[in-house]
Write a protein that holds these residues in place. Sequence first.
Motif, PDB file in Angstrom:
ATOM      1  N   GLU A   1      48.020  41.232  45.039  1.00 41.41           N
ATOM      2  CA  GLU A   1      49.049  40.628  45.886  1.00 41.41           C
ATOM      3  C   GLU A   1      48.989  39.105  45.828  1.00 41.41           C
ATOM      4  O   GLU A   1      49.996  38.426  45.647  1.00 41.41           O
ATOM      5  N   ARG A   2      47.765  38.567  45.986  1.00 44.39           N
ATOM      6  CA  ARG A   2      47.592  37.112  45.972  1.00 44.39           C
ATOM      7  C   ARG A   2      47.961  36.549  44.594  1.00 44.39           C
ATOM      8  O   ARG A   2      48.634  35.525  44.483  1.00 44.39           O
ATOM      9  N   ALA A   3      47.523  37.241  43.547  1.00 45.54           N
ATOM     10  CA  ALA A   3      47.806  36.773  42.180  1.00 45.54           C
ATOM     11  C   ALA A   3      49.314  36.733  41.929  1.00 45.54           C
ATOM     12  O   ALA A   3      49.837  35.772  41.357  1.00 45.54           O
ATOM     13  N   GLN A   4      49.996  37.779  42.397  1.00 48.90           N
ATOM     14  CA  GLN A   4      51.462  37.835  42.214  1.00 48.90           C
ATOM     15  C   GLN A   4      52.140  36.721  42.996  1.00 48.90           C
ATOM     16  O   GLN A   4      53.048  36.063  42.509  1.00 48.90           O
ATOM     17  N   LYS A   5      51.644  36.509  44.210  1.00 49.50           N
ATOM     18  CA  LYS A   5      52.237  35.499  45.089  1.00 49.50           C
ATOM     19  C   LYS A   5      52.141  34.094  44.489  1.00 49.50           C
ATOM     20  O   LYS A   5      53.060  33.284  44.609  1.00 49.50           O
ATOM     21  N   ARG A   6      51.031  33.820  43.821  1.00 50.80           N
ATOM     22  CA  ARG A   6      50.889  32.463  43.255  1.00 50.80           C
ATOM     23  C   ARG A   6      51.365  32.402  41.801  1.00 50.80           C
ATOM     24  O   ARG A   6      51.187  31.393  41.119  1.00 50.80           O
ATOM     25  N   GLY A   7      51.979  33.500  41.335  1.00 53.68           N
ATOM     26  CA  GLY A   7      52.560  33.528  39.989  1.00 53.68           C
ATOM     27  C   GLY A   7      51.531  33.480  38.878  1.00 53.68           C
ATOM     28  O   GLY A   7      51.796  32.975  37.782  1.00 53.68           O
ATOM     29  N   ALA A   8      50.326  34.019  39.140  1.00 49.61           N
ATOM     30  CA  ALA A   8      49.259  33.988  38.132  1.00 49.61           C
ATOM     31  C   ALA A   8      49.491  35.037  37.053  1.00 49.61           C
ATOM     32  O   ALA A   8      50.163  36.050  37.283  1.00 49.61           O
ATOM     33  N   ASN A   9      48.908  34.789  35.887  1.00 51.22           N
ATOM     34  CA  ASN A   9      48.954  35.774  34.810  1.00 51.22           C
ATOM     35  C   ASN A   9      47.877  36.825  35.082  1.00 51.22           C
ATOM     36  O   ASN A   9      46.686  36.533  35.027  1.00 51.22           O
ATOM     37  N   ILE A  10      48.295  38.049  35.396  1.00 52.36           N
ATOM     38  CA  ILE A  10      47.316  39.114  35.647  1.00 52.36           C
ATOM     39  C   ILE A  10      46.958  39.735  34.299  1.00 52.36           C
ATOM     40  O   ILE A  10      47.764  40.401  33.665  1.00 52.36           O
ATOM     41  N   MET A  11      45.744  39.437  33.854  1.00 48.79           N
ATOM     42  CA  MET A  11      45.313  39.905  32.526  1.00 48.79           C
ATOM     43  C   MET A  11      44.965  41.395  32.557  1.00 48.79           C
ATOM     44  O   MET A  11      45.189  42.115  31.601  1.00 48.79           O
ATOM     45  N   ALA A  12      44.373  41.828  33.665  1.00 44.39           N
ATOM     46  CA  ALA A  12      43.983  43.240  33.826  1.00 44.39           C
ATOM     47  C   ALA A  12      43.682  43.463  35.294  1.00 44.39           C
ATOM     48  O   ALA A  12      43.574  42.503  36.067  1.00 44.39           O
ATOM     49  N   THR A  13      43.579  44.735  35.667  1.00 42.99           N
ATOM     50  CA  THR A  13      43.125  45.037  37.028  1.00 42.99           C
ATOM     51  C   THR A  13      41.875  45.901  36.947  1.00 42.99           C
ATOM     52  O   THR A  13      41.693  46.666  35.991  1.00 42.99           O
ATOM     53  N   ILE A  14      41.013  45.734  37.955  1.00 37.92           N
ATOM     54  CA  ILE A  14      39.809  46.568  38.030  1.00 37.92           C
ATOM     55  C   ILE A  14      40.132  47.707  38.986  1.00 37.92           C
ATOM     56  O   ILE A  14      40.561  47.473  40.119  1.00 37.92           O
ATOM     57  N   SER A  15      39.931  48.930  38.513  1.00 35.95           N
ATOM     58  CA  SER A  15      40.309  50.045  39.381  1.00 35.95           C
ATOM     59  C   SER A  15      39.133  50.879  39.853  1.00 35.95           C
ATOM     60  O   SER A  15      39.310  51.790  40.647  1.00 35.95           O
ATOM     61  N   GLY A  16      37.939  50.589  39.383  1.00 37.77           N
ATOM     62  CA  GLY A  16      36.808  51.361  39.879  1.00 37.77           C
ATOM     63  C   GLY A  16      35.487  50.908  39.301  1.00 37.77           C
ATOM     64  O   GLY A  16      35.432  50.326  38.219  1.00 37.77           O
ATOM     65  N   TYR A  17      34.442  51.216  40.055  1.00 37.54           N
ATOM     66  CA  TYR A  17      33.090  50.846  39.640  1.00 37.54           C
ATOM     67  C   TYR A  17      32.124  51.878  40.199  1.00 37.54           C
ATOM     68  O   TYR A  17      32.301  52.374  41.306  1.00 37.54           O
ATOM     69  N   ALA A  18      31.120  52.228  39.410  1.00 34.19           N
ATOM     70  CA  ALA A  18      30.084  53.137  39.906  1.00 34.19           C
ATOM     71  C   ALA A  18      28.751  52.793  39.248  1.00 34.19           C
ATOM     72  O   ALA A  18      28.717  52.243  38.147  1.00 34.19           O
ATOM     73  N   SER A  19      27.681  53.126  39.943  1.00 32.47           N
ATOM     74  CA  SER A  19      26.347  52.846  39.414  1.00 32.47           C
ATOM     75  C   SER A  19      25.399  53.964  39.833  1.00 32.47           C
ATOM     76  O   SER A  19      25.459  54.438  40.964  1.00 32.47           O
ATOM     77  N   THR A  20      24.542  54.379  38.906  1.00 32.90           N
ATOM     78  CA  THR A  20      23.535  55.400  39.225  1.00 32.90           C
ATOM     79  C   THR A  20      22.194  54.996  38.605  1.00 32.90           C
ATOM     80  O   THR A  20      22.142  54.096  37.769  1.00 32.90           O
ATOM     81  N   CYS A  21      21.133  55.689  39.011  1.00 36.17           N
ATOM     82  CA  CYS A  21      19.804  55.461  38.432  1.00 36.17           C
ATOM     83  C   CYS A  21      19.297  56.763  37.829  1.00 36.17           C
ATOM     84  O   CYS A  21      19.523  57.839  38.378  1.00 36.17           O
ATOM     85  N   ASP A  22      18.583  56.644  36.708  1.00 39.41           N
ATOM     86  CA  ASP A  22      18.056  57.846  36.042  1.00 39.41           C
ATOM     87  C   ASP A  22      16.855  58.439  36.786  1.00 39.41           C
ATOM     88  O   ASP A  22      16.664  59.649  36.790  1.00 39.41           O
ATOM     89  N   GLY A  23      16.003  57.562  37.336  1.00 35.52           N
ATOM     90  CA  GLY A  23      14.774  58.056  37.964  1.00 35.52           C
ATOM     91  C   GLY A  23      13.925  58.837  36.989  1.00 35.52           C
ATOM     92  O   GLY A  23      13.373  59.893  37.316  1.00 35.52           O
ATOM     93  N   ALA A  24      13.816  58.320  35.743  1.00 33.83           N
ATOM     94  CA  ALA A  24      13.113  59.080  34.716  1.00 33.83           C
ATOM     95  C   ALA A  24      11.896  58.356  34.154  1.00 33.83           C
ATOM     96  O   ALA A  24      10.817  58.930  34.029  1.00 33.83           O
ATOM     97  N   ASN A  25      12.053  57.081  33.824  1.00 37.94           N
ATOM     98  CA  ASN A  25      10.992  56.366  33.136  1.00 37.94           C
ATOM     99  C   ASN A  25      11.093  54.884  33.478  1.00 37.94           C
ATOM    100  O   ASN A  25      12.187  54.388  33.715  1.00 37.94           O
ATOM    101  N   ARG A  26       9.947  54.160  33.472  1.00 37.76           N
ATOM    102  CA  ARG A  26      10.012  52.752  33.891  1.00 37.76           C
ATOM    103  C   ARG A  26      10.787  51.887  32.897  1.00 37.76           C
ATOM    104  O   ARG A  26      11.234  50.791  33.225  1.00 37.76           O
TER     105      ARG A  26
END
Lengths: 410, 76
Positions: free
Chosen positions: A244-269
């Motif tokens: 919304e802010r990018a559109q309002k200031r007329g910025a070039n939107i190169m891409a959008t981020i739609s999600g992020y996730a992170s996990t741990c293996d808990g297997a080896n140091r």
Amino acid sequence: MLDKIAVTGVGVVAPSGIGKRQFWANVKSGRSFIKEITRFDASKYPSHIAGQIDELEKYSHIPERLLKKIDAFSHMALIASELALQDAGIEIRNEDPNLIGIFLGNALGGWLYAETELRDMYIEGRQGVSPYMASAWFPAAPQGQVSIYYGIKGFSKTVVADRASSLEAIGYANKTLQKGKLNMILAGGMEAPVTPYALLCCNTYGGLSEDNEHPETAYRPFDKDKSGFVIAEGAGIMVLESVERAQKRGANIMATISGYASTCDGANRINPDTYGKQLARAIRLVLERAKTNPEEIDFISLDGLALDLWDNSEVTAIKEVFGNNTKDIPVSCPKSMFGNLLGASGALDTIITVLAMENGLIPPTINLENPNPNGLNYVANQAREYKINKALIISRGRGGINAVLIVEKP
Amino acid sequence: METKTKIKDTLVKLLKIKPEELKDEVSLQDSIGVDSTEMVEAVIALEKAFSTKFSAKEITKFSTVNDIEKIITSKF
């Protein structure tokens, strides 16, 4: 909760180029920038090749008085931040400093500064150590320097999660913006491991390529003759803000981020889980959060450490999630051209993916002659014209850290 | 070299500033924005340049170039 966050500017400081134009021109050409280390005598190290930046000062806007107080990784972060702000058309003085944040990741801290001052301490004693040592070396120093330089005063964070650091930082930045806590964030990472002690630590870790005779072909992720990864220095920082802010200031939107996730293996140091089970779970989680079906992903940016266990488990996880579609999705590991920026690698991967999306061209994985493991649609050795709508970026760290991000064409 | 010239020379080289930025009667903080860490560095550099040691009490009086000159002159 805001839905999608826009990428409106990128700043790159990398062995393949400083600034997005130079960087993109080199990356799409498939040219290697891995060379023998010349900054110091590294000939006795088992691995003495790297992606180095030789002309940082030429592109620097930082006064000498400040330069002597900071480590190279902060210097790179300051240059990348300036480039990102210029690219986004942002004048910081016109912004509310309380509503701007800085989210950066790195794995090592400022070792060049730390090493030289430790040397001086043992040679000259306590008096020989620079008083800036305390504020120059620590991992959050770049965040502090960027905040001081621009007068930024909003909620900020430095993430240290080995090679996944900067993708995690981008992920946290995304979450913070989604909650509407800030107007804008400088997000990414920086790393400066081409120093005597940092190189020694990386060598001790045992994952580096020792193919010193052939620097340009040494980093061969997903190739039958892979020999380990090659370190590199640099920084990648993006301007993130709400659509919304990018559109309002007329910025070039190169891409959008739609999600992020992170996990741990808990297997080896050090090593990841052999079958990449938790990486697969992270991918499923990010697809769910981005409300995306696996069939919609049309590019995957690979972590590609060029070690059997890492590459095999990465491919296994991708196959587990994408099943029969796997062979239809182009994948690439462009860092094979300029080296692995460790904690900053995820930021560079994200920037390359955003530029690939903008230009309809996927930069290649170089030195990929005989794919192993097989079964992925590798973009090998030459860039491929391809229209990307939704891309998945994978970044992993020692001890089993799996970070995954989805970006979309606006 | 005259004491004042040597003090200025040391500070200019250390802080990477232009000589004309240093004013004899204005505090280093006001003229060139010296912060506390830079002051620590300046003290170390001046101790080396004049082969002397400053006490904590003397350091608290380091404000202008003239103040520093007075303290150094009193030691020799």
